[in-house]
Design an enzyme around this catalytic site. Structure first.
Site, short mmCIF file in Angstrom:
data_model
loop_
_atom_site.label_atom_id
_atom_site.label_comp_id
_atom_site.label_asym_id
_atom_site.label_seq_id
_atom_site.Cartn_x
_atom_site.Cartn_y
_atom_site.Cartn_z
CG HIS A 104 -3.28 1.61 4.03
ND1 HIS A 104 -3.44 0.31 3.64
CD2 HIS A 104 -2.19 1.63 4.82
CE1 HIS A 104 -2.49 -0.45 4.19
NE2 HIS A 104 -1.71 0.34 4.91
CG ASP A 109 -6.28 1.51 6.24
OD1 ASP A 109 -7.09 1.04 5.41
OD2 ASP A 109 -6.23 2.72 6.50
CE1 TYR A 306 -2.09 -11.25 -7.60
CE2 TYR A 306 -3.75 -9.58 -7.14
CZ TYR A 306 -2.48 -10.10 -6.96
OH TYR A 306 -1.61 -9.47 -6.11
CD GLU A 383 -11.62 5.78 11.33
OE1 GLU A 383 -12.08 6.58 12.15
OE2 GLU A 383 -10.40 5.56 11.18
#
Ligand code: NI
Length: 407
Positions: A104, A109, A306, A383
């Site tokens: 990741h 995540d 994209y 985090e």
């Protein structure tokens, strides 16, 4: 009317332990593409017990979770992507990938975990909600167009079934290149179109000592590489920019053989649909024209990726204002220019009003030039920034519903 945002940052902070645990669980077992059974299971576990109607995809392992407030009102779509990248992880984290060749490294995540956290925050406020929030957990962002797969599978119909059509769609992408907890976005183009091309120059093979008996494709390929760069500077408006990168060249087997073919491959990035069409046509014309000038041919294959991710002006401003309200004015940055990466969130923004914002996750103590960016084998994120991320998802939904005219 921002009363609805009061206390939200604390409510998001209270979810942080769960959000970190979910993020680490997903980080340990990264999955690629459209089939992410373990990631889907982690999402379903996290949503367990919340008052949501949960739908799972059949063309992909998506999760669409619907939260209805006690009162009818607008429908808001929030998205987090779920997939990892095919690459090794070299972060040394305790919860580093346990899957060889998968990591990741783009922080999806964290997106998934933040979105689940926002579902918990909003579910706890269900009695005050006037409208519907739809949580879109999406596989296959890294090239497989998972957002398009979900749209084709009826995402917007599911989202609006028995309620109003989606009037606001919002996504967050984390990036360690921005200080932790800062939010950045802009109106109009946010990210580029991302198309690939492959050029096969076909000449005539022969002895390397007698090129006049052959048709050497290698100098022709070299000329095409340079001509593509001249084309970009001479034919593309600098205020509607493009990037053309030849990222791969392959030809020949040994020193005394002229090969029959030479291969070039690369990417074209633009920030408008018109520049995109023009540049792709120019790549084709330049390659075949130069090959023809030397009596050879060039076959040009374009794979459209994209489209440009175009934020709706009002939605982008709304997201930035909302970020400024909950995190402080100095935490919301209006970006001066787009980023040349690509996103399949573009497909959603082609159909509904909405925006994407970047969330800064640069770990404390890391200097800007030392940052391991997204897609690096050493990418790590702070985090703690996931708490503001949870709050921002929830705040955009709450404020959008609160400010819509009562119907
Ligand atoms: Ni990404």
């Amino acid at each position: 009317m921002t009363d609805v945002l009061e206390g939200l940052l604390d409510e998001a902070g209270a979810q942080l332990d769960d959000v970190v645990a979910l993020r680490r669980r997903i980080h340990l077992h990264p999955e690629l593409g459209l089939d992410l059974p373990e990631t889907q299971a982690a999402v379903l576990d996290a949503l367990e017990g919340l008052p949501l109607t949960v739908h799972t995809g059949s063309a992909t392992t998506s999760v669409v979770a619907v939260l209805d407030g006690d009162e009818p009102g607008p429908t808001v779509l929030l998205r987090g992507d779920m997939d990892a990248l095919p690459m090794p992880e070299d972060t040394g984290l305790d919860f580093a990938s346990t899957v060889d060749g998968a990591m990741h490294a783009c922080g999806h995540d964290a997106h998934t975990a933040m979105l689940a956290g926002s579902a918990a925050v909003l579910a706890a406020r269900r009695r005050d909600l006037r409208g519907r929030v739809v949580f879109m957990f999406q596989p296959g962002e890294e090239g497989q167009g998972g957002a398009k797969v979900m749209l084709d599978e009826g995402l917007l119909e599911t989202a609006s079934k028995g309620a109003e059509p989606v009037s606001m769609a919002f996504a967050i992408h984390q990036t360690p290149t921005i200080p932790s907890g800062m939010v950045a976005s802009k109106g109009q183009a946010l990210l580029a179109s991302a198309d690939e091309f492959e050029i096969v120059v076909r000449g005539k093979g022969g002895h390397a000592s007698m090129p006049h008996h052959a048709g050497d494709p290698i100098p022709i390929a070299a000329e095409i590489v340079l001509a593509l760069q001249s084309m970009v500077t001479r034919r593309v408006d600098v205020f509607d920019p493009a990037v053309v990168t030849v990222a791969k060249m392959r030809a020949g087997t040994t020193t005394n053989v002229i090969p029959e073919t030479a291969l070039l491959a690369g990417t074209v990035r633009t920030v408008s649909a018109s520049a995109r069409d023009r540049v792709l046509a120019d790549v084709e014309r330049v390659a075949s024209g130069i090959a023809a000038a030397h009596g050879a041919s060039a076959e040009v294959m374009v794979v459209r990726g994209y489209p440009v991710t175009v934020n709706h002006d009002r939605a982008a401003q709304f997201a930035l204002d909302t970020a400024g309200t909950i995190l402080g004015e100095d935490h919301a940055i209006e970006m001066p220019s787009p980023v040349m990466g690509g996103e399949d969130w573009s497909y959603v923004l082609e159909q509904v009003n909405g925006a994407m914002a970047f969330l800064g996750t640069r770990p404390g103590g890391v200097a800007p030039h030392d940052v391991a960016p997204n897609h690096s084998n050493r990418m790590v994120l702070d985090e703690a920034a996931m708490a503001p991320g949870v709050a921002l998802y929830a705040a955009v939904a709450l404020r959008w519903m609160a400010e819509a005219p009562a119907g």
